[in-house]
Scaffold this motif. Structure first.
Motif, short mmCIF file in Angstrom:
data_model
loop_
_atom_site.label_atom_id
_atom_site.label_comp_id
_atom_site.label_asym_id
_atom_site.label_seq_id
_atom_site.Cartn_x
_atom_site.Cartn_y
_atom_site.Cartn_z
N THR A 74 -4.68 6.31 3.71
CA THR A 74 -3.77 4.71 2.41
C THR A 74 -4.38 4.83 1.27
O THR A 74 -5.52 5.25 1.09
N VAL B 277 0.53 -1.28 -0.62
CA VAL B 277 -0.11 -0.11 -0.49
C VAL B 277 1.28 1.55 -0.13
O VAL B 277 2.19 1.11 0.21
N ILE C 91 1.44 5.51 1.36
CA ILE C 91 0.26 5.52 2.91
C ILE C 91 0.86 7.23 2.28
O ILE C 91 2.39 7.31 1.85
#
Length: 199
Positions: A184, A175, A177
């Motif tokens: 996110t 992911v 950030i």
């Protein structure tokens, strides 16, 4: 005739047919030059050559025309639109043995939903966002737009900005950030995420 300020050309400038190059008082017309009412214009696309000894200006044809992407080439592109079935990208550069090569025209290309990754893709907007920089491989270049794939691990998004505050996103596992607002986000990430020097 309109005597507005004309842009001066320098030796080595790239010009197109009809571009203003100067006046007959400054230069003698050489190869690839048209003279009209004492003004000099490019007769062809090419590179300006100024010979100070002869006081001559000419336009030499371009032989090093920037290349067009070929099937199998890896390209760097910017996402300009995300549709339900495809992402539309603008090609920026072709990866080569000697770094990057410019592309002949600002070509558009598409990444179809079936070419994003191995496996099911639920939503294109989870894979790409407008402004993302993507590394992709050319599948077809016969028809427009050129078709690309990001299926391999080293292909996909290499640079992305936060959708909310436009801060460059940091990768944490699979992911992204935002270091500024904490948001996110997901993308089809390349193993080269933020590791490529794109200049």
């Amino acid at each position: 005739m309109d005597k507005k300020e004309k842009k001066r050309v320098k030796d080595g400038d790239i010009v197109l047919p009809g571009d203003y190059l100067g006046v007959i008082e400054e230069f003698l017309p050489g190869e690839g030059i048209i003279e009209e009412n004492g003004e000099l214009y490019a007769a062809r696309a090419g590179r300006v050559r100024i010979n100070p000894e002869k006081i001559e200006i000419s336009v030499e044809p371009l032989t090093d025309t920037p290349p067009l992407p070929q099937v199998g080439d890896v390209v760097i592109a910017r996402v300009i639109e995300v549709k339900p079935q495809a992402a539309i990208v603008q090609l920026l550069k072709i990866e080569g043995r000697k770094g990057y090569r410019e592309i002949a025209t600002s070509k558009l290309a598409g990444i179809h939903i079936s070419q994003v990754r191995d496996g099911y893709v639920e939503s294109m907007s989870n894979e790409f966002k407008i402004g993302d920089i993507v590394r992709a491989r050319v599948l077809t270049n016969g028809k427009s737009p050129i078709q690309l794939t990001t299926k391999a691990a080293d292909l996909g998004v290499v640079y992305a900005l936060c959708s909310s505050c436009r801060t460059p996103l940091v990768r944490r596992g699979n992911v992204l950030i935002c270091p500024k607002c904490g948001r996110t986000e997901t993308r089809k990430l390349s193993t080269y995420y933020r590791k490529l020097k794109l200049e």
